[in-house]
Enzyme design. Sequence first.
Site, PDB file in Angstrom:
ATOM      1  N   GLY A  12       0.788  -1.232   0.000  1.00 37.24           N
ATOM      2  CA  GLY A  12       0.000   0.000   0.000  1.00 37.24           C
ATOM      3  C   GLY A  12       0.814   1.273   0.000  1.00 37.24           C
ATOM      4  N   ASN A  14       1.717   3.022  -2.539  1.00 40.00           N
ATOM      5  CA  ASN A  14       1.054   3.970  -3.462  1.00 40.00           C
ATOM      6  C   ASN A  14      -0.207   4.527  -2.817  1.00 40.00           C
ATOM      7  OD1 ASN A  14       2.237   4.271  -6.306  1.00 40.00           O
ATOM      8  ND2 ASN A  14       2.509   2.110  -5.875  1.00 40.00           N
ATOM      9  N   ASN A 102      -5.605   2.384 -13.251  1.00 37.20           N
ATOM     10  CA  ASN A 102      -4.630   1.432 -12.711  1.00 37.20           C
ATOM     11  C   ASN A 102      -3.225   1.943 -12.980  1.00 37.20           C
ATOM     12  OD1 ASN A 102      -3.644  -1.125 -11.651  1.00 37.20           O
ATOM     13  ND2 ASN A 102      -3.130  -1.642 -13.759  1.00 37.20           N
ATOM     14  N   HIS A 104       0.635   0.521 -13.685  1.00 37.02           N
ATOM     15  CA  HIS A 104       1.386  -0.689 -14.003  1.00 37.02           C
ATOM     16  C   HIS A 104       2.877  -0.341 -14.002  1.00 37.02           C
ATOM     17  CE1 HIS A 104       2.028  -4.678 -15.628  1.00 37.02           C
ATOM     18  NE2 HIS A 104       2.870  -4.144 -16.478  1.00 37.02           N
ATOM     19  N   ASP A 145      -4.774  -4.663 -18.334  1.00 31.95           N
ATOM     20  CA  ASP A 145      -3.730  -3.711 -18.764  1.00 31.95           C
ATOM     21  C   ASP A 145      -3.889  -3.223 -20.207  1.00 31.95           C
ATOM     22  OD1 ASP A 145      -1.220  -5.588 -16.914  1.00 31.95           O
ATOM     23  OD2 ASP A 145      -2.585  -3.988 -16.287  1.00 31.95           O
ATOM     24  N   GLU A 174       6.308   5.959  -9.408  1.00 27.03           N
ATOM     25  CA  GLU A 174       4.892   5.778  -9.039  1.00 27.03           C
ATOM     26  C   GLU A 174       4.494   6.786  -7.978  1.00 27.03           C
ATOM     27  OE1 GLU A 174       4.938   1.722  -7.798  1.00 27.03           O
ATOM     28  OE2 GLU A 174       4.587   0.992  -9.814  1.00 27.03           O
TER      29      GLU A 174
HETATM   30  C1  GRF Z   1       3.163  -1.164  -7.646  1.00 29.60           C
HETATM   31  O1  GRF Z   1       4.421  -1.535  -8.131  1.00 29.60           O
HETATM   32  C2  GRF Z   1       2.206  -1.001  -8.790  1.00 29.60           C
HETATM   33  O2  GRF Z   1       2.814  -0.608  -9.994  1.00 29.60           O
HETATM   34  C3  GRF Z   1       1.648  -2.377  -8.958  1.00 29.60           C
HETATM   35  O3  GRF Z   1       1.548  -2.904  -7.654  1.00 29.60           O
HETATM   36  C4  GRF Z   1       2.537  -2.285  -6.844  1.00 29.60           C
HETATM   37  C5  GRF Z   1       1.869  -1.755  -5.606  1.00 29.60           C
HETATM   38  O4  GRF Z   1       2.822  -1.447  -4.681  1.00 29.60           O
HETATM   39  N1  GRF Z   1       0.363  -2.328  -9.616  1.00 29.60           N
HETATM   40  P1  GRF Z   1       2.313  -0.831  -3.256  1.00 29.60           P
HETATM   41  O5  GRF Z   1       1.430  -1.860  -2.605  1.00 29.60           O
HETATM   42  O6  GRF Z   1       1.558   0.429  -3.578  1.00 29.60           O
HETATM   43  O7  GRF Z   1       3.575  -0.563  -2.485  1.00 29.60           O
END
Ligand code: GRF
Length: 192
Positions: A12, A14, A102, A104, A145, A174
């Site tokens: 989590g 992100n 999403n 990726h 995707d 990200e």
């Molecule tokens: C990220 O690398 C994202 O690109 C992928 O899942 C991962 C999530 O990482 N879809 P986190 O749980 O947000 O650390």
Amino acid sequence: MTNLAIFASGAGSNAEKIIEYFKGNDRVQVALIVCNKPTAGVLKIAEKHEISTFLIEKEGFFSQNSCVSVLKEHQIDFIILAGFLWKVPDALVNAYRGKIVNIHPALLPKYGGKGMYGMRVHEAVIQAGETESGITIHHVDEHYDEGAIIFQAKCPIEPGDTPEILAQKVHALEHLHFPKVIAELVASEPKG
Ligand code: GRF
């Protein structure tokens, strides 16, 4: 108020960047965290930030459409997939068409699709001898995707970079870009 739901299956990081970005915002808030793993770190992040959570299981998510009703109860306007490992069922895509994004960890359309997530992506990119990788933020439709690309950012791959080093570079992209891209997307959409 525009309400965001974040769907996540993992740590989590992100999700936390998005939550922090909108903290104190009087027009956009993260109203719900949806997760499919009781032990996922994202649930602790939700607790820390006092955000409601909804734990889903396969039966209800894929056949009873229970998730859509919970999202409507929370008046969710946008769905953000941030490391969510299940495919979004068509009923949910239809209920939120054009309102699901999403992220990726590669430059789609390459290195995407079913089974391409986490370290597998970075291993494949390095194995292929690519000199750059990056992130793709895209709309979500019925296919893994393949939705319209909204944003991409790149990072170089240096000789000797391991998948772990590449993962760190991509994660940094990200965290830098996802919250801002979401804010721009939400701002460009009429509420409701
Ligand atoms: C990220 O690398 C994202 O690109 C992928 O899942 C991962 C999530 O990482 N879809 P986190 O749980 O947000 O650390």
